[in-house]
Design a protein around this motif. Sequence first.
Motif, PDB file in Angstrom:
ATOM      1  N   SER A 318       0.819  -1.210   0.000  1.00 36.77           N
ATOM      2  CA  SER A 318       0.000   0.000   0.000  1.00 36.77           C
ATOM      3  C   SER A 318       0.856   1.266   0.000  1.00 36.77           C
ATOM      4  CB  SER A 318      -0.914   0.018   1.223  1.00 36.77           C
ATOM      5  OG  SER A 318      -0.152   0.222   2.408  1.00 36.77           O
ATOM      6  N   GLU A 320       0.288   3.743   1.893  1.00 31.33           N
ATOM      7  CA  GLU A 320       0.490   4.114   3.292  1.00 31.33           C
ATOM      8  C   GLU A 320       1.747   3.465   3.851  1.00 31.33           C
ATOM      9  OE1 GLU A 320      -0.247   6.121   6.824  1.00 31.33           O
ATOM     10  OE2 GLU A 320      -1.070   6.389   4.804  1.00 31.33           O
ATOM     11  N   ARG A 321       1.967   2.202   3.523  1.00 29.26           N
ATOM     12  CA  ARG A 321       3.188   1.531   3.979  1.00 29.26           C
ATOM     13  C   ARG A 321       4.410   2.128   3.300  1.00 29.26           C
ATOM     14  NH1 ARG A 321       3.105  -4.800   4.760  1.00 29.26           N
ATOM     15  NH2 ARG A 321       4.757  -4.117   6.159  1.00 29.26           N
ATOM     16  N   ARG A 323       4.825   5.174   2.497  1.00 27.27           N
ATOM     17  CA  ARG A 323       5.122   6.438   3.171  1.00 27.27           C
ATOM     18  C   ARG A 323       5.893   6.230   4.466  1.00 27.27           C
ATOM     19  NH1 ARG A 323      -0.242   9.441   4.265  1.00 27.27           N
ATOM     20  NH2 ARG A 323       1.228  10.886   5.238  1.00 27.27           N
ATOM     21  N   HIS A 324       5.713   5.078   5.092  1.00 24.58           N
ATOM     22  CA  HIS A 324       6.338   4.824   6.390  1.00 24.58           C
ATOM     23  C   HIS A 324       7.583   3.936   6.265  1.00 24.58           C
ATOM     24  CE1 HIS A 324       3.240   6.666   8.958  1.00 24.58           C
ATOM     25  NE2 HIS A 324       2.380   6.244   8.047  1.00 24.58           N
TER      26      HIS A 324
END
Length: 339
Positions: A318, A320-321, A323-324
């Motif tokens: 994803s 989101e992952r 981004r982190h």
Amino acid sequence: MDASSEGVPAEVPGDDAGQEVKAEPDWADRIKEYRQGDVIRVVSIPLKVQPGVVEWVATPHGAVLITQTCDVVLKDRPTAHLAPVLELPPVEAKANRNGRRPHLVHLPELGDCHFADLTYVATVSKAVIASAERKPGVEAIAAVRKFGQRVGRRFSRFAFPDEVVPWIRPLQDLIGSKVTKEASPIGWALSKIASLRLECTEEWEVAPYSLTLCVVLEPGVLPPFPPNEIPECSERVSTWLYGSNGATLIRRHSEIAKYLHDAERISLDATDRYWLWSALADSWAAMCVPPENSTPDILEAVEGGVVSSDISSTEEYSFERYRHSEEIDLDHLSSPLPL
């Protein structure tokens, strides 16, 4: 020779209101044809080695324009940036076309072995660039986008905290030693990986860091099981990986990679293939430990003293992952810390 003949804007009489306008530099029309990724025929580019001293880096294959196209074509910006074109041996070129070393960016229109070498970047007058012969180093839209992304990545990569670097170095050393050896099981496995990323739960704010090694595989490598519906590993493969107690991985990463590599020749059960890749990721994460004689701030940098692992395909990973997490590559880590 006056300034305008050198491509420097010259002031000319203005309109009736008394305003002054500047004539376009003589390279303005020509530069509109130039694009990021173009290879410019120049014999060398300058390198400042100390105040007042400039050396010239030879560019026998030309130099590639790395400035973004939107900035290249602007007439009010008189300079752009060039990097040498480097030709690599075929085996080394094959290993670097996936962007594993961010300072090397492939130029597909020149063939399989030519790269922009971002180790050296020179600021050059557009008058020089526009007067030189050009040819595209990238042309297809997908290649143009990839080139721009990889140039950007070279200058925007995240610097891992110093105390984390020794934890990742064993994995970096493995990648460096095997990435050019696709005939080996480990090299073959690395060729199936789109990205190796290090995920930190708390955004790298304070140690100890909760870290996960994310192994993101190319499309088609992992079976397309629905989320949370992954079948149990077969008893045969589970026993081979974990022994009779089924709790601790007893196989080295080289053994697991060989099993996967050899299984390509036969019809390996999809479930077993998934769990073998998962075990390979676990074994790589287990390699991520610092030397025993490291300083306390290094030894205590990772929460629980363990880097966990996770596998997914590019389709599943994803944003989101993303981004982190941060990419692990061969140029990403700093030099070893003194112990």
